[in-house]
Design an enzyme around this catalytic site. Structure first.
Site, PDB file in Angstrom:
ATOM      1  CG  ASN A 135       1.875  38.621   3.087  1.00 44.80           C
ATOM      2  OD1 ASN A 135       1.438  38.934   5.199  1.00 44.80           O
ATOM      3  ND2 ASN A 135       2.520  37.467   3.362  1.00 44.80           N
TER       4      ASN A 135
ATOM      5  CG  HIS B  56       3.091  33.604  15.258  1.00 44.44           C
ATOM      6  ND1 HIS B  56       2.664  33.111  16.376  1.00 44.44           N
ATOM      7  CD2 HIS B  56       3.391  34.303  14.874  1.00 44.44           C
ATOM      8  CE1 HIS B  56       2.391  35.034  16.373  1.00 44.44           C
ATOM      9  NE2 HIS B  56       3.042  35.218  15.854  1.00 44.44           N
TER      10      HIS B  56
ATOM     11  NE  ARG C 236       2.487  49.291  13.387  1.00 45.77           N
ATOM     12  CZ  ARG C 236       3.078  50.183  13.757  1.00 45.77           C
ATOM     13  NH1 ARG C 236       3.043  51.408  14.009  1.00 45.77           N
ATOM     14  NH2 ARG C 236       4.581  50.312  13.951  1.00 45.77           N
TER      15      ARG C 236
ATOM     16  CE1 TYR D  41      -1.734  33.151  11.494  1.00 44.19           C
ATOM     17  CE2 TYR D  41      -0.796  34.226  13.008  1.00 44.19           C
ATOM     18  CZ  TYR D  41      -1.632  34.203  12.154  1.00 44.19           C
ATOM     19  OH  TYR D  41      -2.187  35.195  11.806  1.00 44.19           O
TER      20      TYR D  41
ATOM     21  CG  HIS E  27       4.678  41.128  21.723  1.00 45.80           C
ATOM     22  ND1 HIS E  27       5.711  39.944  21.045  1.00 45.80           N
ATOM     23  CD2 HIS E  27       3.724  40.997  20.273  1.00 45.80           C
ATOM     24  CE1 HIS E  27       5.202  39.645  19.411  1.00 45.80           C
ATOM     25  NE2 HIS E  27       4.334  40.348  19.407  1.00 45.80           N
TER      26      HIS E  27
END
Length: 702
Positions: A49, A594, A407, A470, A437
């Site tokens: 992170n 998430h 990314r 997730y 997205h």
């Protein structure tokens, strides 16, 4: 629809809020209720992170400082004030992490017979064994380099581990040189060393083996000192899409440029000499503010691999088996099941394999005419991509939007895009100026000489690996209005299609912000008129200033607001006269929370939505995002249960205070862990359905 006029003290700084999230991950390293090997994973995640945070967020601030931008953020901080605060908080974070790793974690590993040996403490027998490993497996890969007038300091890439060596010329003792050697990332980071006991497992880190061999590697010099070092480079690179003739080629070139980004962070070992440190600082053009001296092994991401060692199962979380969704088992044919009933999936408890199966079935079904799908981040061996390629090879019309600007997944996505094109798919490389997205799948099928659309919309990526780690929600349906909306969305993505007003779906950047504003104002109006008013929102991050101001205004008018925000939250809850009706909690546990779920009471006509978007400016203004209402009664009940149990958690939830601190919930009762409860509930529901299915089969009714 006036909103509260805010001041800087009403907001928490975005970057510091992220570091507080990373601190909550660090708390999971400390939490003894987590099995030991899971605590190792959390330690590795803290470092991962931080790496990404510095390369992107810190890199952006660094660019602003170099450009002499002094603009203050919503919390009132300049870019320079933010970088100073970030570095100070990061030092505390790293000190706390290494205190745990060097202390409790090391002790707990030793208690189960696992030990990492220091290169200075090896016995003669162990040294002989290491020599053998080195000669046969390590030495051929190494490239030691000495810096002099003909050999400049080599390019060091982000996140690689290296050893810097201070050398003294044997022929001229006053003359010092610098040597450097990369710790090869193509080799294992640690090696097993046979011990004196069958119950003990001893290991040595690769860099410690290299430290033993520095005299041999630089045998023309005397070794005055050495230290491992590691850098982070600014990876926040912009794509010049407007002038690009070929976006694919532009992104390929931009990926190459990442290795040349400015160095923004240097990690070294604590014992490094001042001379060696000054040399590295000069070489990377850094001040001490951006240097972190580490008391322990650099780059703890190797603990991910340690956690994969074969040990007693009690040292890891009990493996869960994601289960099929009962609603989709009513027929052997998934299309028949979806026609019969909408299905809301809650991953990882409900199996992502259901979605894989849907795409695979569509790929071979002779009645399926076309498949359209968005891909943002997919796994390295994606079964979804393979099924799409197979569909194209089977003559289906397959259109896939692969977002090349995702990314750190650009290279992976380029490879998949080229493979899909080769199979005959129509591949779209995103939309100019916006990241795509949204998560959507559309299947067009001919049934009884008519066209019927089936769709899947989710909050998470079409990634079979992260779907096990997730928590996300998604809807599978053939709802006519929504299916037409999803069809319009794909036409919007594939061309300059101008759609009219969406029937039920809401898109960003066109409509999503306004729709959220209307939903918040709807609750605010109800509260002003004396009615019950309630908002529950679950997401990854809350950053958008305008949304926060509207929540403040709603709170002031009496709307009860519960926010379940895993990561960044810039809103300050619990301030009298401003946000006293707002509560914020973050759940950090076994699974990464998430899902994005939004609930509005609406005077008893409860509204539920799922979306790919967080409440961030980039999601609402700069990305193509999708939100859909969930109207099926069973699906709404399932979403309400998810929200209610998240709000009930006392084991992994932390409450955000008005000062920006997160505090664990104190309770006299046994801590309640919602993630563990979801596992049990899913198993119970599936077992109940399995019995009913067997009964119907025995009776010949299926």
């Amino acid at each position: 629809m006036d909103s509260y006029l805010s001041s800087p003290q009403d907001f928490i700084n975005r970057e510091l809020s992220f570091l507080e999230f990373n601190h909550r991950v660090l708390e999971e390293v400390k939490d003894q209720s987590n099995p030991l090997f899971e605590r190792l994973k959390f330690a590795a995640i803290v470092i991962s992170n931080l790496d990404e945070f510095y390369m992107i967020r810190y890199g952006t601030l660094s660019d602003q400082i170099h450009a002499k931008i002094y603009k203050r953020d919503s919390s009132g901080m300049t870019p320079k004030e933010q970088t100073t605060a970030i570095n100070n908080r990061t030092r505390i974070l790293l000190d706390d992490l290494y205190h745990l790793v060097n202390g409790k974690i090391k002790k707990d590993l030793k208690n189960i017979g696992i030990e990492f040996l220091d290169h200075k403490s090896l016995t003669e027998e162990q040294l002989s064994y290491v020599d053998s490993i080195y000669e046969h497996s390590i030495y051929p890969v190494l490239t030691p380099m000495v810096v002099d007038s003909s050999r400049p300091f080599p390019l060091i890439t982000s996140e690689t581990l290296n050893i810097a060596v201070l050398l003294e010329d044997k022929a001229s003792l006053e003359k010092h040189h610098i040597g450097t050697i990369q710790v090869p990332n193509v080799l294992d980071r640690f090696y097993y060393i046979p011990g004196s006991s069958d119950t003990e497992k001893q290991y040595i880190l690769l860099e410690d083996i290299l430290k033993l061999k520095l005299k041999d590697l630089f045998n023309a010099f005397d070794i005055l000192g050495y230290s491992c070092y590691r850098i982070s480079r600014n990876a926040d690179l912009e794509y010049n899409e407007e002038e690009a003739d070929d976006l694919l080629e532009v992104i390929k070139e931009t990926i190459k440029l990442r290795k040349w980004g400015n160095v923004i962070k240097l990690e070294v070992e604590k014992h490094i000499s001042s001379e060696l440190l000054e040399y590295l600082m000069d070489e990377f053009e850094l001040t001490k503010e951006n240097v972190f001296q580490i008391d322990g092994p650099l780059d703890l991401r190797f603990l991910h691999k340690v956690s994969k060692l074969q040990v007693d199962e009690s040292l890891k979380f009990k493996e869960i088996i994601p289960l099929p969704v009962p609603e989709l088992l009513s027929h052997d044919d998934l299309f028949q099941s979806i026609t019969h009933k909408d299905a809301l999936l809650h991953h990882p408890y409900d199996s992502f394999s259901t979605i894989v199966k849907l795409v695979k079935q569509a790929a071979t079904d002779p009645d399926v005419l076309a498949i359209k799908q968005t891909l943002y981040r997919v796994s390295g061996n994606s079964p979804i991509v393979k099924a799409l390629a197979e569909a194209a090879e089977n003559g289906k019309q397959v259109t896939v939007l692969v977002e090349l600007k995702a990314r750190f997944d650009e290279e992976n996505n380029i490879n998949w895009a080229l493979r899909l094109e080769k199979a005959g798919c129509h591949v779209i490389y995103g939309v100019t100026g916006l990241k795509t997205h949204c998560k959507a799948l559309l299947i067009i099928r001919r049934e009884n000489n008519e066209i019927k659309r089936y769709f899947h919309v989710g909050t998470g990526n079409y990634n079979d690996i992260t779907a096990k780690l997730y928590t996300d929600v998604s809807l599978v349906s053939c709802n006519g209005d929504l299916a037409e909306d999803i069809s319009d969305l794909f036409n919007r993505l594939s061309g300059h299609y101008k759609y009219g007003k969406m029937r039920q779906a809401i898109l960003a950047p066109e409509d999503l912000r306004n729709h959220f504003t209307q939903l918040i104002e709807q609750e605010r109006k109800a509260a002003k008129e004396g009615h019950k008013a309630c908002i529950i929102a679950k997401m990854n991050s809350l950053v958008d200033k305008d949304i926060i101001e509207k929540l403040y205004a709603a709170s002031k008018d009496g709307v009860e607001i519960d926010l379940i925000i895993r990561g960044i939250c810039c809103l300050r809850p619990g301030i009298k006269g401003l946000s006293e009706n707002i509560r914020v909690r973050s759940i950090v546990g076994r699974f990464l929370e998430h899902s994005r779920i939004f609930y509005f009471y609406n005077r008893g006509n409860e509204e539920f939505y799922i979306s790919s978007a967080d409440w961030m400016e980039r999601n609402l203004n700069k990305r193509i995002e999708l939100m859909i209402p969930v109207t099926n009664a069973e699906a709404k009940h399932k979403l309400k249960t998810i929200l209610d149990l998240n709000l009930k958690d006392t084991a992994k939830a932390r409450i955000l205070t008005s000062t920006g601190e997160y505090k664990r919930i104190q309770t006299k009762d046994a801590p309640y862990n919602c993630q563990e409860d979801f596992i049990l509930r899913t198993e119970k529901k599936f077992n109940k359905y399995r019995k009913r299915l067997a009964k119907l089969q025995r009776e010949g009714r299926l």
